[in-house]
Write a protein that holds these residues in place. Structure first.
Motif, PDB file in Angstrom:
ATOM      1  N   PHE A 147      38.632  46.175  21.873  1.00  0.00           N
ATOM      2  CA  PHE A 147      38.728  45.188  22.687  1.00  0.00           C
ATOM      3  C   PHE A 147      37.791  45.168  23.984  1.00  0.00           C
ATOM      4  CE2 PHE A 147      42.710  42.793  20.503  1.00  0.00           C
ATOM      5  CZ  PHE A 147      41.778  42.042  19.649  1.00  0.00           C
ATOM      6  N   GLU A 148      37.029  45.282  24.398  1.00  0.00           N
ATOM      7  CA  GLU A 148      36.098  45.528  25.216  1.00  0.00           C
ATOM      8  C   GLU A 148      36.431  44.611  26.278  1.00  0.00           C
ATOM      9  OE1 GLU A 148      32.038  43.819  24.968  1.00  0.00           O
ATOM     10  OE2 GLU A 148      31.983  42.196  24.304  1.00  0.00           O
ATOM     11  N   THR A 149      35.956  45.518  27.548  1.00  0.00           N
ATOM     12  CA  THR A 149      36.806  44.846  28.561  1.00  0.00           C
ATOM     13  C   THR A 149      35.715  43.881  29.632  1.00  0.00           C
ATOM     14  OG1 THR A 149      35.335  46.519  30.115  1.00  0.00           O
ATOM     15  CG2 THR A 149      37.884  47.173  29.543  1.00  0.00           C
ATOM     16  N   VAL A 150      35.890  43.263  30.561  1.00  0.00           N
ATOM     17  CA  VAL A 150      35.269  42.067  30.991  1.00  0.00           C
ATOM     18  C   VAL A 150      34.726  42.634  31.585  1.00  0.00           C
ATOM     19  CG1 VAL A 150      35.092  40.434  32.925  1.00  0.00           C
ATOM     20  CG2 VAL A 150      37.256  40.581  31.427  1.00  0.00           C
ATOM     21  N   ALA A 151      34.648  44.227  32.297  1.00  0.00           N
ATOM     22  CA  ALA A 151      33.149  45.166  32.620  1.00  0.00           C
ATOM     23  C   ALA A 151      32.506  45.151  31.671  1.00  0.00           C
ATOM     24  CB  ALA A 151      33.314  45.758  33.923  1.00  0.00           C
ATOM     25  N   GLU A 152      32.608  45.644  30.685  1.00  0.00           N
ATOM     26  CA  GLU A 152      31.628  45.866  29.522  1.00  0.00           C
ATOM     27  C   GLU A 152      30.511  44.618  29.244  1.00  0.00           C
ATOM     28  OE1 GLU A 152      34.543  49.614  27.721  1.00  0.00           O
ATOM     29  OE2 GLU A 152      34.457  47.545  27.456  1.00  0.00           O
ATOM     30  N   ARG A 182      30.520  39.811  40.686  1.00  0.00           N
ATOM     31  CA  ARG A 182      30.084  40.608  39.495  1.00  0.00           C
ATOM     32  C   ARG A 182      30.557  41.703  40.178  1.00  0.00           C
ATOM     33  NH1 ARG A 182      29.150  44.501  36.953  1.00  0.00           N
ATOM     34  NH2 ARG A 182      29.600  44.734  35.248  1.00  0.00           N
ATOM     35  N   GLU A 183      29.624  42.653  40.724  1.00  0.00           N
ATOM     36  CA  GLU A 183      30.300  43.734  41.424  1.00  0.00           C
ATOM     37  C   GLU A 183      31.339  43.719  42.271  1.00  0.00           C
ATOM     38  OE1 GLU A 183      29.301  47.439  41.174  1.00  0.00           O
ATOM     39  OE2 GLU A 183      27.303  46.004  40.271  1.00  0.00           O
ATOM     40  N   GLU A 184      31.908  43.279  43.297  1.00  0.00           N
ATOM     41  CA  GLU A 184      33.058  43.360  43.380  1.00  0.00           C
ATOM     42  C   GLU A 184      34.389  42.417  42.627  1.00  0.00           C
ATOM     43  OE1 GLU A 184      35.444  41.091  47.403  1.00  0.00           O
ATOM     44  OE2 GLU A 184      32.539  40.397  46.858  1.00  0.00           O
ATOM     45  N   LEU A 185      34.488  42.222  41.831  1.00  0.00           N
ATOM     46  CA  LEU A 185      35.024  41.812  41.353  1.00  0.00           C
ATOM     47  C   LEU A 185      35.810  42.707  40.338  1.00  0.00           C
ATOM     48  CD1 LEU A 185      34.002  37.902  40.549  1.00  0.00           C
ATOM     49  CD2 LEU A 185      36.483  38.419  41.570  1.00  0.00           C
ATOM     50  N   VAL A 186      34.588  43.272  39.496  1.00  0.00           N
ATOM     51  CA  VAL A 186      35.141  44.197  38.658  1.00  0.00           C
ATOM     52  C   VAL A 186      34.688  45.663  39.063  1.00  0.00           C
ATOM     53  CG1 VAL A 186      33.595  43.776  36.036  1.00  0.00           C
ATOM     54  CG2 VAL A 186      32.440  45.032  38.579  1.00  0.00           C
ATOM     55  N   ALA A 187      35.813  45.777  40.624  1.00  0.00           N
ATOM     56  CA  ALA A 187      35.749  46.770  41.185  1.00  0.00           C
ATOM     57  C   ALA A 187      37.273  47.521  41.279  1.00  0.00           C
ATOM     58  CB  ALA A 187      35.096  47.137  42.714  1.00  0.00           C
ATOM     59  N   HIS A 188      37.844  46.091  40.991  1.00  0.00           N
ATOM     60  CA  HIS A 188      39.531  46.550  40.948  1.00  0.00           C
ATOM     61  C   HIS A 188      39.676  44.799  39.873  1.00  0.00           C
ATOM     62  CE1 HIS A 188      43.994  47.018  41.446  1.00  0.00           C
ATOM     63  NE2 HIS A 188      43.789  45.997  41.937  1.00  0.00           N
ATOM     64  N   SER A 189      40.473  45.149  38.597  1.00  0.00           N
ATOM     65  CA  SER A 189      40.879  43.966  38.053  1.00  0.00           C
ATOM     66  C   SER A 189      42.521  44.022  38.058  1.00  0.00           C
ATOM     67  CB  SER A 189      40.649  44.125  36.818  1.00  0.00           C
ATOM     68  OG  SER A 189      41.392  43.179  36.302  1.00  0.00           O
ATOM     69  N   PRO A 190      42.895  43.195  38.668  1.00  0.00           N
ATOM     70  CA  PRO A 190      44.069  42.858  38.618  1.00  0.00           C
ATOM     71  C   PRO A 190      45.544  43.379  37.501  1.00  0.00           C
ATOM     72  CG  PRO A 190      44.212  41.215  39.036  1.00  0.00           C
ATOM     73  CD  PRO A 190      42.138  41.903  38.825  1.00  0.00           C
ATOM     74  N   VAL A 221      39.503  41.784  26.846  1.00  0.00           N
ATOM     75  CA  VAL A 221      40.920  42.528  28.355  1.00  0.00           C
ATOM     76  C   VAL A 221      40.453  42.072  29.298  1.00  0.00           C
ATOM     77  CG1 VAL A 221      42.146  43.498  25.994  1.00  0.00           C
ATOM     78  CG2 VAL A 221      40.965  44.696  27.631  1.00  0.00           C
ATOM     79  N   GLY A 222      41.196  42.099  30.111  1.00  0.00           N
ATOM     80  CA  GLY A 222      41.009  41.650  31.522  1.00  0.00           C
ATOM     81  C   GLY A 222      42.034  40.503  32.554  1.00  0.00           C
ATOM     82  N   GLU A 223      40.968  40.400  33.261  1.00  0.00           N
ATOM     83  CA  GLU A 223      41.913  39.135  34.050  1.00  0.00           C
ATOM     84  C   GLU A 223      41.897  38.395  33.562  1.00  0.00           C
ATOM     85  OE1 GLU A 223      40.662  38.361  38.236  1.00  0.00           O
ATOM     86  OE2 GLU A 223      39.065  40.290  37.998  1.00  0.00           O
ATOM     87  N   ARG A 224      43.265  37.103  33.666  1.00  0.00           N
ATOM     88  CA  ARG A 224      43.051  35.492  33.805  1.00  0.00           C
ATOM     89  C   ARG A 224      42.198  35.154  34.115  1.00  0.00           C
ATOM     90  NH1 ARG A 224      48.626  34.618  35.760  1.00  0.00           N
ATOM     91  NH2 ARG A 224      48.206  35.671  37.256  1.00  0.00           N
ATOM     92  N   ALA A 225      41.386  35.830  35.591  1.00  0.00           N
ATOM     93  CA  ALA A 225      40.712  34.411  36.467  1.00  0.00           C
ATOM     94  C   ALA A 225      39.526  34.322  35.517  1.00  0.00           C
ATOM     95  CB  ALA A 225      40.110  34.960  37.560  1.00  0.00           C
ATOM     96  N   TYR A 226      38.964  35.712  35.007  1.00  0.00           N
ATOM     97  CA  TYR A 226      37.130  35.271  33.618  1.00  0.00           C
ATOM     98  C   TYR A 226      37.725  33.940  33.196  1.00  0.00           C
ATOM     99  CZ  TYR A 226      34.222  37.004  31.277  1.00  0.00           C
ATOM    100  OH  TYR A 226      32.972  37.031  29.511  1.00  0.00           O
ATOM    101  N   ASP A 227      38.869  34.164  32.370  1.00  0.00           N
ATOM    102  CA  ASP A 227      39.294  33.645  31.017  1.00  0.00           C
ATOM    103  C   ASP A 227      39.495  31.768  31.322  1.00  0.00           C
ATOM    104  OD1 ASP A 227      39.180  34.158  28.343  1.00  0.00           O
ATOM    105  OD2 ASP A 227      41.565  33.498  28.113  1.00  0.00           O
TER     106      ASP A 227
END
Length: 301
Positions: A147-152, A182-190, A221-227
């Protein structure tokens, strides 16, 4: 087998994959249907094509040899059916439609009730049921997954968004704000969890073994907030028509974030990004009304 594919599917495939590629795949559909029916069991009987059906795949209502109703879903490679299969297999029916098998270019799925989605419920009840359903999907991804990441995934959207802003300078402030978020969010995924990827009320259908089950994942794959961010924008036409729309939208973000233990600011940021991305994409392919609704919503945030 002769049939007319649902027009909703024809239009959507042209937008997503280009008119030529879509036409080529649609021309192969009779052959693909026969191959998929044979590959998923010689006793699989075709009932009919589901209409209006989905935007990325042909959905066939079928019946297994023991009389069990099922669904055969056929999608072009560009829709990544292999990743959908991997996600459904990993969830194994927990919060999602159950994968019964695969073969040819199709997935064999349990049949739900497409005429009854969460959109048939009152707004407050729909959001409550949606939250309870999506939380079941957020699990650790399988080892060695593809699976790709949210950042990708979101990174592929940035150039088209900039192009839309260049073509219409009025979009520039919103696009710049969304890209900065987006730039700020992908800098760190919790967290790194398996996500549905396209979760909203219309993707949650009534079932037999569970009241509500999710369909149509575009897993990553990534953080719940994106979903959650796409769910926030559900029924946007009703929000736009309401005099209290901006307040309701912000309240919805806070309510969903708090009920699912998601950071409010991160959900706000992803909601902004996904609304602007969706709006600019819709404008680019000529779906002006849809695009303008998404962008007006984004402007409230």
């Amino acid at each position: 087998m002769g049939f007319e594919p649902p027009q909703r599917l024809v239009r959507a495939l042209g937008e997503m994959h280009g008119e030529r590629a879509a036409a080529d795949w649609l021309a192969r559909l009779p052959e693909l249907i026969n191959e998929s029916l044979a590959a998923n069991g010689p006793e699989l009987a075709l009932e009919r094509v589901a209409a209006p059906g989905g935007r990325s795949s042909l959905v066939l209502l079928v019946r297994r040899v023991d009389g069990t109703p099922a669904v055969l879903k056929i999608a072009p490679a560009g829709a990544a059916p292999d990743l959908e299969q991997a996600a459904l297999a990993h969830w194994n029916g927990w919060g999602a439609v159950r994968l019964l098998g695969s073969g040819g270019e199709a997935l064999l799925l349990e049949r739900l009730h497409p005429e009854v989605s969460l959109r048939s419920l009152p707004e407050a009840k729909a959001l409550l049921e949606a939250a309870g359903t999506v939380r079941r999907l957020w699990v650790e991804p399988p080892v060695g997954h593809s699976f790709e990441t949210v950042a990708e995934r979101t990174g592929r959207c940035t150039d088209p968004m900039r192009a839309a802003a260049a073509a219409d300078p009025a979009l520039e402030p919103l696009v710049s704000a969304a890209l900065a978020a987006r730039e700020e969010l992908v800098a760190h995924s919790p967290e790194v969890l398996l996500l549905h990827g396209n979760f909203r009320q219309s993707k949650v259908l009534a079932g037999e073994r569970a009241p509500w089950l999710t369909v149509g994942p575009e897993p990553l794959v990534g953080e719940r907030a994106y979903d959650l961010a796409r769910l926030v924008r559900d029924r946007v036409e009703d929000l736009i028509a309401s005099p209290g729309g901006p307040v309701t939208a912000r309240r919805r973000i806070n309510k969903l974030a708090d009920s699912l233990d998601v950071d409010r600011e991160r959900l706000h940021g992803w909601t902004l990004f996904r609304a602007v991305e969706s709006g600019t994409r819709a404008l680019t392919v000529g779906r002006r009304q849809e695009g303008e609704l998404s962008l007006e919503f984004a402007g409230w945030l």
